[in-house]
Design a protein around this motif. Structure first.
Motif, PDB file in Angstrom:
ATOM      1  N   MET A   1     -34.614  16.241  20.896  1.00  0.00           N
ATOM      2  CA  MET A   1     -34.813  17.510  20.168  1.00  0.00           C
ATOM      3  C   MET A   1     -33.541  18.351  20.259  1.00  0.00           C
ATOM      4  N   SER A   2     -33.150  18.954  19.135  1.00  0.00           N
ATOM      5  CA  SER A   2     -31.955  19.805  19.205  1.00  0.00           C
ATOM      6  C   SER A   2     -32.314  21.151  19.852  1.00  0.00           C
ATOM      7  N   SER A   3     -31.299  21.784  20.478  1.00  0.00           N
ATOM      8  CA  SER A   3     -31.533  23.054  21.166  1.00  0.00           C
ATOM      9  C   SER A   3     -31.867  24.152  20.161  1.00  0.00           C
ATOM     10  N   LYS A   4     -32.750  25.022  20.566  1.00  0.00           N
ATOM     11  CA  LYS A   4     -33.081  26.168  19.706  1.00  0.00           C
ATOM     12  C   LYS A   4     -32.665  27.443  20.419  1.00  0.00           C
ATOM     13  N   VAL A   5     -31.798  28.187  19.756  1.00  0.00           N
ATOM     14  CA  VAL A   5     -31.330  29.451  20.340  1.00  0.00           C
ATOM     15  C   VAL A   5     -32.062  30.583  19.624  1.00  0.00           C
ATOM     16  N   LEU A   6     -32.788  31.381  20.400  1.00  0.00           N
ATOM     17  CA  LEU A   6     -33.617  32.433  19.804  1.00  0.00           C
ATOM     18  C   LEU A   6     -33.284  33.784  20.433  1.00  0.00           C
ATOM     19  N   ALA A   7     -32.959  34.757  19.585  1.00  0.00           N
ATOM     20  CA  ALA A   7     -32.654  36.114  20.072  1.00  0.00           C
ATOM     21  C   ALA A   7     -33.904  36.975  19.951  1.00  0.00           C
ATOM     22  N   PHE A   8     -34.316  37.574  21.061  1.00  0.00           N
ATOM     23  CA  PHE A   8     -35.489  38.461  21.062  1.00  0.00           C
ATOM     24  C   PHE A   8     -34.973  39.884  20.902  1.00  0.00           C
ATOM     25  N   ILE A   9     -35.261  40.461  19.766  1.00  0.00           N
ATOM     26  CA  ILE A   9     -34.632  41.742  19.426  1.00  0.00           C
ATOM     27  C   ILE A   9     -35.659  42.771  18.929  1.00  0.00           C
ATOM     28  N   ASN A  10     -35.368  44.009  19.231  1.00  0.00           N
ATOM     29  CA  ASN A  10     -36.010  45.164  18.605  1.00  0.00           C
ATOM     30  C   ASN A  10     -35.273  46.378  19.138  1.00  0.00           C
ATOM     31  N   PHE A  11     -34.846  47.283  18.248  1.00  0.00           N
ATOM     32  CA  PHE A  11     -34.142  48.445  18.796  1.00  0.00           C
ATOM     33  C   PHE A  11     -35.113  49.440  19.427  1.00  0.00           C
ATOM     34  N   LYS A  12     -36.384  49.202  19.250  1.00  0.00           N
ATOM     35  CA  LYS A  12     -37.366  50.031  19.952  1.00  0.00           C
ATOM     36  C   LYS A  12     -37.521  49.491  21.378  1.00  0.00           C
ATOM     37  N   GLY A  13     -37.599  50.405  22.342  1.00  0.00           N
ATOM     38  CA  GLY A  13     -37.714  49.984  23.737  1.00  0.00           C
ATOM     39  C   GLY A  13     -39.168  49.767  24.151  1.00  0.00           C
ATOM     40  N   GLY A  14     -39.348  48.981  25.176  1.00  0.00           N
ATOM     41  CA  GLY A  14     -40.664  48.816  25.791  1.00  0.00           C
ATOM     42  C   GLY A  14     -41.697  48.105  24.934  1.00  0.00           C
ATOM     43  N   VAL A  15     -41.247  47.267  24.002  1.00  0.00           N
ATOM     44  CA  VAL A  15     -42.192  46.606  23.093  1.00  0.00           C
ATOM     45  C   VAL A  15     -42.557  45.193  23.552  1.00  0.00           C
ATOM     46  N   GLY A  16     -42.025  44.796  24.714  1.00  0.00           N
ATOM     47  CA  GLY A  16     -42.400  43.479  25.244  1.00  0.00           C
ATOM     48  C   GLY A  16     -41.355  42.389  25.027  1.00  0.00           C
ATOM     49  N   LYS A  17     -40.111  42.769  24.758  1.00  0.00           N
ATOM     50  CA  LYS A  17     -39.059  41.731  24.591  1.00  0.00           C
ATOM     51  C   LYS A  17     -38.956  40.893  25.870  1.00  0.00           C
ATOM     52  N   THR A  18     -38.771  41.587  26.985  1.00  0.00           N
ATOM     53  CA  THR A  18     -38.568  40.865  28.243  1.00  0.00           C
ATOM     54  C   THR A  18     -39.823  40.111  28.669  1.00  0.00           C
ATOM     55  N   ALA A  19     -40.976  40.746  28.532  1.00  0.00           N
ATOM     56  CA  ALA A  19     -42.238  40.076  28.923  1.00  0.00           C
ATOM     57  C   ALA A  19     -42.437  38.805  28.096  1.00  0.00           C
ATOM     58  N   THR A  20     -42.066  38.874  26.828  1.00  0.00           N
ATOM     59  CA  THR A  20     -42.248  37.699  25.966  1.00  0.00           C
ATOM     60  C   THR A  20     -41.270  36.594  26.342  1.00  0.00           C
ATOM     61  N   VAL A  21     -40.019  36.972  26.584  1.00  0.00           N
ATOM     62  CA  VAL A  21     -39.009  35.979  26.975  1.00  0.00           C
ATOM     63  C   VAL A  21     -39.424  35.291  28.282  1.00  0.00           C
ATOM     64  N   VAL A  22     -39.777  36.099  29.290  1.00  0.00           N
ATOM     65  CA  VAL A  22     -40.126  35.545  30.608  1.00  0.00           C
ATOM     66  C   VAL A  22     -41.368  34.651  30.507  1.00  0.00           C
ATOM     67  N   ASN A  23     -42.389  35.133  29.819  1.00  0.00           N
ATOM     68  CA  ASN A  23     -43.661  34.396  29.832  1.00  0.00           C
ATOM     69  C   ASN A  23     -43.682  33.220  28.856  1.00  0.00           C
ATOM     70  N   ILE A  24     -43.045  33.352  27.709  1.00  0.00           N
ATOM     71  CA  ILE A  24     -42.945  32.166  26.833  1.00  0.00           C
ATOM     72  C   ILE A  24     -42.042  31.136  27.512  1.00  0.00           C
ATOM     73  N   GLY A  25     -40.945  31.617  28.107  1.00  0.00           N
ATOM     74  CA  GLY A  25     -40.028  30.694  28.794  1.00  0.00           C
ATOM     75  C   GLY A  25     -40.758  29.902  29.874  1.00  0.00           C
ATOM     76  N   ALA A  26     -41.506  30.613  30.729  1.00  0.00           N
ATOM     77  CA  ALA A  26     -42.220  29.950  31.828  1.00  0.00           C
ATOM     78  C   ALA A  26     -43.290  29.000  31.291  1.00  0.00           C
ATOM     79  N   THR A  27     -43.967  29.407  30.225  1.00  0.00           N
ATOM     80  CA  THR A  27     -45.050  28.568  29.687  1.00  0.00           C
ATOM     81  C   THR A  27     -44.487  27.323  29.010  1.00  0.00           C
ATOM     82  N   LEU A  28     -43.338  27.456  28.356  1.00  0.00           N
ATOM     83  CA  LEU A  28     -42.694  26.270  27.760  1.00  0.00           C
ATOM     84  C   LEU A  28     -42.384  25.230  28.837  1.00  0.00           C
ATOM     85  N   VAL A  29     -41.970  25.713  30.008  1.00  0.00           N
ATOM     86  CA  VAL A  29     -41.632  24.802  31.108  1.00  0.00           C
ATOM     87  C   VAL A  29     -42.915  24.237  31.730  1.00  0.00           C
ATOM     88  N   ALA A  30     -43.875  25.131  32.023  1.00  0.00           N
ATOM     89  CA  ALA A  30     -45.068  24.717  32.779  1.00  0.00           C
ATOM     90  C   ALA A  30     -46.007  23.832  31.963  1.00  0.00           C
TER      91      ALA A  30
END
Ligand SMILES: Nc1ncnc2c1ncn2[C@@H]1O[C@H](COP(=O)(O)OP(=O)(O)OP(=O)(O)O)[C@@H](O)[C@H]1O
Ligand SMILES: [Mg+2]
Length: 298
Positions: free
Chosen positions: A1-30
């Protein structure tokens, strides 16, 4: 599979960018046995603090050396001090002191990144855009997914992330005021695509691939109505070409969940902290759809 580079963006703060990155990242692995690199590009360093604990993080990134700051500082100083292997944090340390999710890797951020925005204009636009690609492009190839956690703005650091990305993912909290912000964001991406075009010959230009709703509450009608409004707005933006036809609102919406909030101070993704919680369940369902979308099984 080729690598997929995904930017999680929103200029609004506190909308869950980090929570989504951390939890989707962990779930993809687990749950999907994928190899994932999280790149923290936010001076707040929230993804790093979440996955590392403050004392370990502080020691690791001292003076910004073993962090993503070094990538930008090198570009400004014409130096080559960033060391990928030394900077990389592998896996997540659990309560027992053992490391879990060994295929979840992190390039931490440092507060020194704050200084970058003031100085980066010293570089040519093309050099700014290509900073991440030229430093990390080869390393990206060893991962299935590279998730770029961006700060809540669209300044230079975020632009380099969007430039390097195959697609953008927009975390979104459904409320009335966020809707106009999303429209502006979609228009900004169109403008950036045009600016990037000369530097991306033969390569796909980044676009919005998916929206992810966080902090969803089922009580009352407000959130359901706001999600309906968002879907209507997305349809209108597709009609006018501001949003690509392929951009979708990824289901399910992530419900507000105390366990997710708690998992930040326990320094674990929710799938390790509270695997039976609705937060872990929502992220498991969402990650399945995420894989279907980005691996072409939609
Ligand atoms: N599903 C959820 N349920 C409860 N709390 C959540 C959920 N998702 C995120 N949070 C909490 O909401 C807060 C904001 O989330 P997060 O930090 O992911 O947003 P962000 O968009 O990355 O913020 P910033 O713009 O500052 O980078 C955090 O404290 C996080 O713990
Ligand atoms: Mg964040």
């Amino acid at each position: 599979m080729s690598s997929k580079v995904l930017a999680f963006i929103n200029f609004k703060g506190g909308v869950g960018k980090t929570a989504t990155v951390v939890n989707i990242g962990a779930t993809l692995v687990a749950l999907h046995e994928r190899k994932v690199l999280i790149v923290d590009l936010d001076p707040q360093s929230n993804a790093s603090l979440w996955l590392m604990r403050p004392d370990r993080w502080r020691e690791h990134v001292a003076r910004g050396r073993r962090s993503t700051f070094q990538i930008f500082d090198d570009a400004l100083q014409g130096k080559n001090r960033f060391d990928f292997d030394e900077t990389l944090v592998r896996g997540v340390v659990t309560w027992t002191g053992f490391t879990d999710l060994p295929r979840l890797h992190l390039l931490p951020a440092a507060v020194e990144l704050l200084r970058i925005e003031d100085r980066i204009h010293e570089l040519r636009a093309s050099a700014i855009y290509q900073i991440l690609d030229s430093t990390l492009g080869t390393q990206f190839k060893q991962y299935d997914y590279i998730l770029l956690d961006c700060p809540p703005n669209l300044y230079s650091t975020t632009k380099t992330a969007i430039f390097s990305a195959d697609n953008c993912v927009v975390p979104y909290v459904p409320d009335y005021l966020s809707l106009s912000g999303f429209q502006v964001l979609a228009e900004q991406i169109i403008e950036m695509r045009e600016k990037f075009a000369p530097y991306l010959p033969g390569r796909r230009k980044p676009n919005i691939g998916a929206l992810i709703v966080s902090h969803y509450r089922q009580s009352g009608n407000v959130f359901r109505l706001a999600v309906n409004e968002l879907e209507l707005s997305m349809a209108a933006l597709r009609e006018t070409g501001v949003l690509p036809d392929s951009a979708i609102l990824l289901q399910p919406c992530i419900r507000h969940c105390v366990r997710v909030a708690e998992s930040t101070s326990e320094h674990l993704p929710v799938i390790l902290y509270a695997p039976g919680s609705i937060g872990a369940q929502d992220y498991a369902d969402l990650t399945q759809r995420f894989v279907d979308l980005f691996e072409g099984k939609k």
